[in-house]
Write a protein that holds these residues in place. Structure first.
Motif, PDB file in Angstrom:
ATOM      1  N   ASN A  62       0.859  -1.169   0.000  1.00 14.02           N
ATOM      2  CA  ASN A  62       0.000   0.000   0.000  1.00 14.02           C
ATOM      3  C   ASN A  62       0.894   1.216   0.000  1.00 14.02           C
ATOM      4  O   ASN A  62       1.875   1.264   0.688  1.00 14.02           O
ATOM      5  CB  ASN A  62      -0.882   0.033   1.259  1.00 14.02           C
ATOM      6  CG  ASN A  62      -1.948  -1.031   1.199  1.00 14.02           C
ATOM      7  OD1 ASN A  62      -2.502  -1.260   0.134  1.00 14.02           O
ATOM      8  ND2 ASN A  62      -2.216  -1.695   2.309  1.00 14.02           N
ATOM      9  N   SER A  63       0.534   2.221  -0.786  1.00 10.31           N
ATOM     10  CA  SER A  63       1.335   3.414  -0.734  1.00 10.31           C
ATOM     11  C   SER A  63       1.020   4.085   0.583  1.00 10.31           C
ATOM     12  O   SER A  63      -0.127   4.295   0.876  1.00 10.31           O
ATOM     13  CB  SER A  63       0.992   4.333  -1.885  1.00 10.31           C
ATOM     14  OG  SER A  63      -0.354   4.722  -1.822  1.00 10.31           O
ATOM     15  N   PRO A  64       1.986   4.433   1.423  1.00 14.92           N
ATOM     16  CA  PRO A  64       3.390   4.435   1.077  1.00 14.92           C
ATOM     17  C   PRO A  64       4.169   3.229   1.585  1.00 14.92           C
ATOM     18  O   PRO A  64       5.371   3.176   1.334  1.00 14.92           O
ATOM     19  CB  PRO A  64       3.892   5.701   1.782  1.00 14.92           C
ATOM     20  CG  PRO A  64       3.037   5.762   3.018  1.00 14.92           C
ATOM     21  CD  PRO A  64       1.704   5.165   2.646  1.00 14.92           C
ATOM     22  N   SER A  65       3.605   2.309   2.318  1.00 19.14           N
ATOM     23  CA  SER A  65       4.437   1.249   2.863  1.00 19.14           C
ATOM     24  C   SER A  65       3.990  -0.120   2.423  1.00 19.14           C
ATOM     25  O   SER A  65       2.871  -0.349   2.067  1.00 19.14           O
ATOM     26  CB  SER A  65       4.427   1.321   4.386  1.00 19.14           C
ATOM     27  OG  SER A  65       3.135   1.189   4.849  1.00 19.14           O
ATOM     28  N   ARG A 496       6.654   2.285  -5.423  1.00 21.32           N
ATOM     29  CA  ARG A 496       6.095   2.613  -4.117  1.00 21.32           C
ATOM     30  C   ARG A 496       6.510   4.026  -3.688  1.00 21.32           C
ATOM     31  O   ARG A 496       5.694   4.800  -3.170  1.00 21.32           O
ATOM     32  CB  ARG A 496       6.536   1.584  -3.083  1.00 21.32           C
ATOM     33  CG  ARG A 496       5.829   1.701  -1.747  1.00 21.32           C
ATOM     34  CD  ARG A 496       6.048   0.475  -0.887  1.00 21.32           C
ATOM     35  NE  ARG A 496       7.451   0.250  -0.593  1.00 21.32           N
ATOM     36  CZ  ARG A 496       8.175  -0.739  -1.093  1.00 21.32           C
ATOM     37  NH1 ARG A 496       7.627  -1.593  -1.942  1.00 21.32           N
ATOM     38  NH2 ARG A 496       9.433  -0.900  -0.762  1.00 21.32           N
ATOM     39  N   ASN A 500       4.032   7.782  -3.227  1.00 17.28           N
ATOM     40  CA  ASN A 500       3.951   8.671  -2.073  1.00 17.28           C
ATOM     41  C   ASN A 500       3.454  10.054  -2.457  1.00 17.28           C
ATOM     42  O   ASN A 500       2.962  10.803  -1.603  1.00 17.28           O
ATOM     43  CB  ASN A 500       5.321   8.795  -1.404  1.00 17.28           C
ATOM     44  CG  ASN A 500       5.699   7.540  -0.633  1.00 17.28           C
ATOM     45  OD1 ASN A 500       4.827   6.825  -0.135  1.00 17.28           O
ATOM     46  ND2 ASN A 500       6.985   7.272  -0.524  1.00 17.28           N
ATOM     47  N   TYR A 502       0.961  10.578  -4.399  1.00 16.32           N
ATOM     48  CA  TYR A 502      -0.441  10.474  -4.796  1.00 16.32           C
ATOM     49  C   TYR A 502      -1.313  10.003  -3.640  1.00 16.32           C
ATOM     50  O   TYR A 502      -0.849   9.786  -2.533  1.00 16.32           O
ATOM     51  CB  TYR A 502      -0.571   9.525  -5.991  1.00 16.32           C
ATOM     52  CG  TYR A 502       0.099  10.027  -7.235  1.00 16.32           C
ATOM     53  CD1 TYR A 502      -0.579  10.857  -8.132  1.00 16.32           C
ATOM     54  CD2 TYR A 502       1.422   9.694  -7.525  1.00 16.32           C
ATOM     55  CE1 TYR A 502       0.032  11.334  -9.281  1.00 16.32           C
ATOM     56  CE2 TYR A 502       2.045  10.173  -8.674  1.00 16.32           C
ATOM     57  CZ  TYR A 502       1.343  10.988  -9.540  1.00 16.32           C
ATOM     58  OH  TYR A 502       1.950  11.467 -10.671  1.00 16.32           O
ATOM     59  N   SER A 503      -2.592   9.831  -3.935  1.00 18.11           N
ATOM     60  CA  SER A 503      -3.566   9.379  -2.950  1.00 18.11           C
ATOM     61  C   SER A 503      -3.176   8.031  -2.358  1.00 18.11           C
ATOM     62  O   SER A 503      -2.612   7.161  -3.036  1.00 18.11           O
ATOM     63  CB  SER A 503      -4.948   9.274  -3.605  1.00 18.11           C
ATOM     64  OG  SER A 503      -5.856   8.572  -2.780  1.00 18.11           O
ATOM     65  N   ARG A 504      -3.530   7.842  -1.099  1.00 21.18           N
ATOM     66  CA  ARG A 504      -3.266   6.554  -0.455  1.00 21.18           C
ATOM     67  C   ARG A 504      -4.194   5.457  -0.976  1.00 21.18           C
ATOM     68  O   ARG A 504      -4.051   4.285  -0.597  1.00 21.18           O
ATOM     69  CB  ARG A 504      -3.427   6.697   1.063  1.00 21.18           C
ATOM     70  CG  ARG A 504      -2.404   7.633   1.688  1.00 21.18           C
ATOM     71  CD  ARG A 504      -2.657   7.799   3.183  1.00 21.18           C
ATOM     72  NE  ARG A 504      -2.413   6.551   3.903  1.00 21.18           N
ATOM     73  CZ  ARG A 504      -1.235   6.198   4.405  1.00 21.18           C
ATOM     74  NH1 ARG A 504      -0.197   6.991   4.252  1.00 21.18           N
ATOM     75  NH2 ARG A 504      -1.107   5.064   5.059  1.00 21.18           N
ATOM     76  N   ASN A 505      -5.138   5.799  -1.825  1.00 17.71           N
ATOM     77  CA  ASN A 505      -6.009   4.786  -2.430  1.00 17.71           C
ATOM     78  C   ASN A 505      -5.298   3.996  -3.528  1.00 17.71           C
ATOM     79  O   ASN A 505      -5.816   2.984  -3.991  1.00 17.71           O
ATOM     80  CB  ASN A 505      -7.262   5.439  -3.008  1.00 17.71           C
ATOM     81  CG  ASN A 505      -8.249   5.843  -1.919  1.00 17.71           C
ATOM     82  OD1 ASN A 505      -8.480   5.090  -0.974  1.00 17.71           O
ATOM     83  ND2 ASN A 505      -8.816   7.033  -2.041  1.00 17.71           N
ATOM     84  N   TYR A 506      -4.135   4.473  -3.972  1.00 19.06           N
ATOM     85  CA  TYR A 506      -3.334   3.700  -4.924  1.00 19.06           C
ATOM     86  C   TYR A 506      -2.501   2.684  -4.162  1.00 19.06           C
ATOM     87  O   TYR A 506      -2.041   2.937  -3.041  1.00 19.06           O
ATOM     88  CB  TYR A 506      -2.392   4.601  -5.711  1.00 19.06           C
ATOM     89  CG  TYR A 506      -3.060   5.522  -6.702  1.00 19.06           C
ATOM     90  CD1 TYR A 506      -3.575   5.036  -7.899  1.00 19.06           C
ATOM     91  CD2 TYR A 506      -3.171   6.877  -6.437  1.00 19.06           C
ATOM     92  CE1 TYR A 506      -4.186   5.884  -8.811  1.00 19.06           C
ATOM     93  CE2 TYR A 506      -3.781   7.739  -7.334  1.00 19.06           C
ATOM     94  CZ  TYR A 506      -4.288   7.234  -8.520  1.00 19.06           C
ATOM     95  OH  TYR A 506      -4.891   8.077  -9.416  1.00 19.06           O
ATOM     96  N   SER A 507      -2.279   1.541  -4.778  1.00 21.10           N
ATOM     97  CA  SER A 507      -1.412   0.526  -4.186  1.00 21.10           C
ATOM     98  C   SER A 507      -0.805  -0.317  -5.290  1.00 21.10           C
ATOM     99  O   SER A 507      -1.223  -0.253  -6.448  1.00 21.10           O
ATOM    100  CB  SER A 507      -2.200  -0.362  -3.220  1.00 21.10           C
ATOM    101  OG  SER A 507      -3.258  -1.017  -3.906  1.00 21.10           O
TER     102      SER A 507
END
Length: 531
Positions: A62-65, A496, A500, A502-507
């Motif tokens: 998951n962005s960011p980790s 990854r 960072n 962008y939105s945390r909805n990206y993974s």
């Protein structure tokens, strides 16, 4: 989304498909009789499984980790808990008779009928049971069809927009033009290019449906090829999408890391880019290779691109060569550029100028889905091009494509897939740009809408947006003689880090040797490497 263009050129990103979910759609019998298969699964919400052989594990970042390990399904599938009909597949989508399906069929006919009846009764009411029960086994009677669509028209004003779009597409699919026109009139009062994501997408999908009825899809598609705006305007619209969403950066960055690692010890490198666009991708690779210990290699790039991108560039491929040459000179890199101004369908061996002693890398960024396959033409340029590249013995081939299944799917499931995929895309754009932003509206109109219209309104050779799931690309490449190259940790780390911004909805997630880019629970694109 158009074939891999850089920030300045590409069209919108076209749709990622996995098994169709029509959670709320009315399941009419003739659709079953056309050879579709329906699976009943336990899930909390709609999601897309992959039409490919399931992997045993998916590593999810998951962005960011980076973090968890998922199970045998789509890399972005949620945990399951509630039963509903989730996947609809048409048998024609399973090319080559191979195990590409990620869904399980239902052998128990009574369970299947029960699931369909529950869905139908939820929309039409239990009194409809006796009207068209025969439609589960064949074409429904004319009376039952009229009754069904009469009720849909009555309920349409209170239905959610997505459901009305689905019912309108079903009416178009079944040839009920009066119902389709009535529903389109309702839809046109509810859509808006400056509204919520589904309202904006709905505006273009209604246009696609009307174009299909008028057989004018190809005309609108060509009109939306950006020929009515200046090159500077088009560049600005593409920059909007490039910065708002990570789809292009995902393609460029993942391919560059793979190619850079493959060419680590090579002194003479030849890169063939089958959709070079502005050539921006290679600026970063040239700069990276210039810093290589022991000195930079000699680099030659062959750029393939058809005339449609010339308008965005404001000139031919020579402009790309001049830009890259200037950057290479500033970095102290020996550089040569070869222009191949033609579409992938026209490329022959002599156009690529292969030289002995050069390590070859080939890049396919959001491009191969535009090549017609065996379902369109006996020439089958999709596989022909792969076999041609295989004959060159490249050291590495990079493939980036949208995770979508619109190639051979018939109209109605293709519509539903397009609706679901582009809803995710419009949602992702919505988080980055204000709803009233004129630049965003123009970017969606000129760079995304054309793909939507083409997928919905066009057929045969006029339908050029023909996406496939990674499972099918994997099979095509292996049949052409390629073997997958495992992606290193450096690739996922680079992506990854990029996410960072962008939105945390990206993974991102890894599965079957490919790196997936996802928005929420939806797989949007894949990147893979081959030799």
């Amino acid at each position: 989304m158009q074939a891999s263009q850089d920030p300045q050129t590409s069209s919108g990103m076209a749709y990622c498909f996995s098994p169709l979910q029509v959670l709320n759609s009315n399941s009419s019998g003739n659709r079953i009789s056309e050879g579709t298969e329906v699976s009943v699964q336990n899930c909390t919400e709609q999601f897309f499984t992959l039409e490919s052989t399931p992997a045993t594990d998916f590593v999810i970042y998951n962005s960011p980790s980076a973090l968890s390990v998922a199970s045998n399904r789509s890399p972005f599938s949620p945990q399951c808990s509630q039963s509903y009909v989730s996947d609809i597949h048409h048998s024609s989508d399973n090319n080559y008779g191979s195990p590409l399906s990620g869904y399980s069929g239902v052998d128990d006919n009574s369970k299947l009928m029960h699931a369909l009846m529950v869905l139908r009764n939820e929309l039409l009411g239990p009194e409809s049971d006796m009207d068209d029960s025969c439609s589960f086994y064949g074409v429904p009677s004319q009376t039952s069809t009229f009754n069904k669509f009469d009720r849909i028209l009555e309920m349409a004003p209170s239905m959610d927009l997505k459901q009305v779009l689905i019912e309108c597409a079903e009416a178009v699919s079944e040839g009920d033009l009066s119902t389709a026109e009535a529903l389109m009139d309702i839809l046109e009062r509810r859509v808006s290019v400056s509204g919520e994501p589904i309202e904006r997408l709905g505006a273009y999908m209604v246009e696609g449906l009307r174009a299909r009825l008028l057989s004018s899809g190809s005309i609108i598609y060509k009109k939306l090829k950006c020929i009515e705006i200046t090159s500077s305007e088009l560049i600005s619209y593409m920059q909007v999408l490039y910065h708002a969403c990570p789809y292009y950066k995902f393609a460029y960055m993942s391919a560059n890391v793979v190619i850079g690692e493959a060419m680590e010890n090579e002194n003479r490198i030849h890169i063939i880019d089958f959709q070079i666009a502005q050539g921006s991708q290679w600026l970063f690779l040239i700069q990276a290779l210039a810093r290589r210990p022991g000195g930079p290699p000699y680099i030659r790039i062959t750029g393939v691109d058809d005339s449609q991108s010339a308008h965005a560039r404001g000139g031919g491929l020579e402009l790309v060569g001049e830009t890259l040459a200037k950057v290479a000179k500033s970095c102290g890199v020996q550089f040569e550029f070869h222009a191949a101004g033609m579409s992938g369908c026209e490329v022959q061996l002599e156009n690529l100028q292969i030289r002995h002693g050069e390590a070859l890398a080939v890049n396919f960024p959001y491009m191969l889905h535009h090549m017609p396959d065996e379902s369109v033409s006996t020439m089958n340029h999709r596989d022909r091009l792969l076999r041609l590249v295989k004959s060159l013995s490249p050291k590495v081939v990079t493939l980036v494509e949208q995770e979508s299944n619109t190639n051979t799917a018939p109209f109605f499931p293709r519509f539903c897939e397009t609706l679901n995929y582009y809803t995710a895309m419009f949602e992702s754009i919505d988080e980055a740009r204000p709803r009233e932003d004129k630049q965003r509206i123009n970017a969606e109109e000129h760079c995304v809408a054309r793909d939507v219209v083409n997928i919905i309104a066009c057929e045969d050779t006029e339908r050029v947006e023909r996406h496939e799931l990674f499972g099918k690309w994997r099979l095509r490449l292996m049949m052409a003689g390629f073997s997958p190259i495992p992606l290193s940790q450096s690739v996922s780390t680079a992506i990854r880090d990029m996410l960072n911004e962008y939105s945390r909805n990206y993974s991102i997630a890894e599965s079957n040797g490919a790196l997936y880019l996802g928005w929420k629970n939806r797989a949007m694109a894949t990147s893979s490497a081959w030799r």
